[in-house]
Design an enzyme around this catalytic site. Structure first.
Site, short mmCIF file in Angstrom:
data_model
loop_
_atom_site.label_atom_id
_atom_site.label_comp_id
_atom_site.label_asym_id
_atom_site.label_seq_id
_atom_site.Cartn_x
_atom_site.Cartn_y
_atom_site.Cartn_z
N ASP A 256 -0.95 15.68 -5.30
CA ASP A 256 -0.47 14.29 -5.35
C ASP A 256 0.97 14.22 -5.86
O ASP A 256 1.67 13.24 -5.63
CB ASP A 256 -1.37 13.48 -6.28
CG ASP A 256 -1.98 12.28 -5.59
OD1 ASP A 256 -2.06 12.29 -4.35
OD2 ASP A 256 -2.37 11.33 -6.29
N ASP B 279 -9.81 -7.04 -9.46
CA ASP B 279 -9.89 -7.07 -8.00
C ASP B 279 -9.01 -8.19 -7.47
O ASP B 279 -9.26 -9.36 -7.73
CB ASP B 279 -11.34 -7.27 -7.57
CG ASP B 279 -11.55 -7.09 -6.08
OD1 ASP B 279 -10.62 -7.39 -5.30
OD2 ASP B 279 -12.66 -6.68 -5.68
N ARG C 289 -8.77 -9.46 -4.61
CA ARG C 289 -9.46 -10.41 -3.74
C ARG C 289 -10.07 -11.55 -4.55
O ARG C 289 -10.02 -12.71 -4.14
CB ARG C 289 -10.53 -9.68 -2.92
CG ARG C 289 -9.96 -8.70 -1.90
CD ARG C 289 -11.02 -7.78 -1.36
NE ARG C 289 -11.55 -6.90 -2.40
CZ ARG C 289 -12.39 -5.89 -2.20
NH1 ARG C 289 -12.78 -5.62 -0.96
NH2 ARG C 289 -12.83 -5.14 -3.19
N ILE D 298 -4.00 -3.12 -1.05
CA ILE D 298 -3.37 -4.44 -1.22
C ILE D 298 -2.19 -4.59 -0.28
O ILE D 298 -2.03 -5.62 0.39
CB ILE D 298 -2.94 -4.64 -2.69
CG1 ILE D 298 -4.16 -4.71 -3.61
CG2 ILE D 298 -2.09 -5.90 -2.83
CD1 ILE D 298 -3.82 -4.69 -5.08
N GLY D 299 -1.36 -3.58 -0.19
CA GLY D 299 -0.18 -3.64 0.66
C GLY D 299 -0.51 -3.87 2.12
O GLY D 299 0.22 -4.53 2.85
N GLU D 300 -1.65 -3.32 2.56
CA GLU D 300 -2.06 -3.46 3.96
C GLU D 300 -2.79 -4.76 4.23
O GLU D 300 -2.69 -5.31 5.33
CB GLU D 300 -2.97 -2.28 4.34
CG GLU D 300 -2.28 -0.93 4.32
CD GLU D 300 -3.27 0.22 4.38
OE1 GLU D 300 -4.38 0.02 4.93
OE2 GLU D 300 -2.95 1.32 3.87
#
Length: 402
Positions: free
Chosen positions: A143, A278, A280, A327-329
């Site tokens: 990573d 979250d 959402r 989140i970005g997508e």
């Protein structure tokens, strides 16, 4: 080589194993799943999104045996030609992916104190896979390795030199596999030459980081020695004044361990909203007028925009800003708010394109009049790991990444 070779990609976390099996010829995913709750009585395995099945043996080895059995049921076990392992931390030793040898394992163990929760789990995965798939070439994909092209002025902390020299205290960065995959795809989408390009990639998920990519190489990133530095995240504070935490300790008698738990597990979106980590859940609350959910999102967005603009200073030219990660997508709200903050850079939003669902795939979400292109590129770390394994294992790679 097998007639129908596949790549097994393994990501051993602190209590889980995510896995996927990809066709080596085109990197199509043939199966995937997760073993979770490892080393607990609640350990289970779920394949292809199916019902969780309890694991008879709760160890990493037991979970990988169950995964191997699932491959066997699908007649894939004998086709495993390569295994790619996601390794959390490669320190300054590993600047690229590597075929796993005894020496590589020893070096992973050497740097494991930098990421004890994850690296030792990664090593358990390697050792178990070697027993289950003897003779199969295994590859370690780190990573941190993509960020090892950063210059000293980008990775050093303003601390006494001895901490760097004696203890290796420096910025390493994370999400490198995602940033590398997305920046490579961006060159194609934006029609850029890899050796003359400037990108800022925003990997936004429960963990989040920014990366400045100049001519295909990472030159700066927001995460540091650990994934805590940089952006505010789901439960992580991101950048915070050490003096503030010292004052909190003096006022509350909390230990260093207590405060480490606070900034890693109780802060970020959860800490400010008091509601959830979250996004959402917070977006729903945003539209319902929940003030602290709105404040958490505004703070999250402010930090993202500030880091994107700051990372642009490490580039010779800003060609594009790329959104990726869960989140970005998927969050048109976060992208819109971030882009509105970046009007100073000449960013203009294309509302219709921004509002399209992620099923639309790679797409430009800035207007034709924008000075800087903004795009959404879904990340695919499993594919990047598989491609590295294919490359090092001398199997023909798909044309797009050959």
């Amino acid at each position: 080589m097998n007639e129908f070779p596949v790549v097994l990609v393994i990501n051993c976390g602190s209590s889980s194993i995510k896995f996927s099996v990809l066709n080596a010829s085109d990197c199509e995913v043939l199966m995937s799943g997760i073993a979770d709750g490892i080393n607990s009585e609640n350990a289970f395995l779920s394949v292809n999104g199916g019902e969780p099945a309890p694991l008879a043996h709760h160890s990493y080895e037991g979970a990988l045996k169950a995964i191997a059995f699932e491959l066997e049921k699908r007649n894939l076990n004998d086709n495993v030609a390569l295994i790619g392992h996601r390794i959390a931390h490669g320190g300054s030793i590993f600047t690229e992916s590597a075929i796993i040898t005894d020496e590589v394992i020893d070096n992973i163990r050497r740097v494991s104190p930098l990421a004890p929760l994850h690296n030792y789990a990664n090593l358990s995965g390697i050792e178990s896979a070697q027993q289950l798939f003897p003779g199969v070439t295994q590859v370690a994909v780190f990573d941190t390795s993509f960020h090892q092209t950063m210059a000293p002025e980008a990775y050093l902390y303003g601390l006494p030199w001895k901490y760097y020299e004696e203890l290796g205290v420096r910025r390493y960065g994370f999400h490198g596999t995602s940033h590398r995959y997305v920046s490579q795809r961006a060159h194609s989408l934006l029609n850029l030459a890899e050796d003359d390009s400037g990108l800022v990639v925003a990997h936004l998920g429960n963990g989040a980081s920014i990366c400045a990519v100049r001519n295909g190489q990472s030159v700066d990133t927001s995460m540091g020695m650990t994934p805590l530095e940089g952006l505010m995240m789901g439960t992580r504070s991101g950048d915070v004044d050490f003096g503030a935490m010292s004052w909190v300790a003096s006022q509350t008698n909390q230990s260093l361990g207590d405060l480490e738990r606070v900034v890693n597990k109780e802060s970020g979106l959860l800490g400010i909203s008091g509601l959830s980590s979250d996004l959402r859940v917070l977006e729903k609350a945003w539209h319902e007028g929940h003030e602290r959910a709105q404040l958490a999102i505004k703070t999250f967005v402010h930090r993202i925009a500030r880091h994107i603009a700051g990372h642009a200073a490490s580039l010779h030219r800003l060609d594009g800003i790329i959104f990726t990660g869960g989140i970005g997508e998927n969050s048109s709200l976060i992208r819109r708010l971030v882009m509105e903050h970046l009007a100073v850079l000449g960013v203009e939003i294309d509302t219709e394109m921004n509002n399209r669902s992620n099923s639309f795939g790679e797409r430009i979400v800035s207007s034709e009049n924008a000075r800087v292109i903004c795009a959404v590129i879904p990340t695919n770390e499993e594919k990047m790991i598989a491609l590295d394994a294919i490359h090092l294992g001398k199997v023909n790679a798909p044309a797009e990444f050959a």
